[in-house]
Design an enzyme around this catalytic site. Structure first.
Site, short mmCIF file in Angstrom:
data_model
loop_
_atom_site.label_atom_id
_atom_site.label_comp_id
_atom_site.label_asym_id
_atom_site.label_seq_id
_atom_site.Cartn_x
_atom_site.Cartn_y
_atom_site.Cartn_z
CG ASP A 146 -16.23 67.35 -32.49
OD1 ASP A 146 -15.96 66.21 -32.90
OD2 ASP A 146 -16.71 67.58 -31.37
CG ASP A 170 -20.72 62.75 -30.46
OD1 ASP A 170 -21.93 62.64 -30.20
OD2 ASP A 170 -20.07 61.89 -31.07
#
Length: 222
Positions: A9, A11
């Protein structure tokens, strides 16, 4: 035998960007006469695609959802600037992946322009070149499809894929895709991360638990 894969991922996982996203959302909400504290951001917004956020918070402005989202994302990029520190240990982890010939990908619900800006600011753009963007997939996270698409692109099976996430929607997606999931404590508690599907909890990519798992993963190929 399929090769292992590391799936990241973006953020809150590769960069600690949630304070910047929260600040950008606060400015948009303030223009509409309402507030957004950090706890509401963490429980109701973090990790979700913009289309879902816009539908939940601006139900009477359907024709302006794309515009509102772009205003928020533009403000986020302004706050990000041109340089940001990545999560500790990521370069060592990517060095290891290169030596072991392990595929890597970014799987994110961030818009592509944001993802490219963040990776460039963190000095990771040339190291993580495969991007699976949620809004460009038939279904974004929390659906497992973006993770499954990343595995397919890298020639990896779920059993040999390792995912890194910090949000409930992302954790659910990675877990449903069959990956071994590490939850990062950048924004949420270990209890929340485990409840959303994390197999193990780490603070960053220097964690001994992570390296123990990776050593065992490649040892199976020896």
């Amino acid at each position: 035998m399929s090769r292992p894969a590391l799936l990241f991922d973006l953020d809150g996982t590769l960069l600690d960007t949630d304070p910047l996203h929260h600040k950008a959302f606060v400015s948009v909400f303030a223009e509409r006469g309402r507030g957004l504290d950090i706890e509401e951001y963490k429980t109701r917004i973090i990790g979700k695609p913009n289309a879902q956020i816009m539908a939940e918070y601006f139900p009477g402005e359907e024709t302006r959802h794309a515009e509102i989202a772009e205003i928020k994302e533009s403000r986020f990029r302004d706050l990000l600037g041109g340089r940001a520190d990545p999560t500790a240990g990521i370069h060592a982890l990517l060095d290891w992946a290169e030596r072991e010939r392990i595929g890597t990908a970014v799987v994110t619900n961030a818009p592509r322009v944001n993802a490219e800006a963040m990776l460039a600011a963190a000095g990771l753009a040339e190291r993580l070149t495969l991007l699976l963007i949620g809004e460009e997939c038939p279904r974004p996270k929390p659906d497992p499809l973006p993770y499954r698409m990343a595995m397919e692109a890298l020639g990896a099976t779920p059993a040999r894929s390792v995912a890194f996430e910090d949000s409930p929607s992302g954790l659910r997606a990675a877990r449903a895709a069959g990956a071994h999931v590490f939850g990062l404590t950048s924004s949420l508690s270990p209890e929340t991360l485990r409840g959303a599907g994390a197999h193990e909890i780490i603070d960053d990519f220097t964690a001994p638990a992570l390296w123990s798992y990776l050593d065992a993963l490649v040892a199976r190929d020896a």
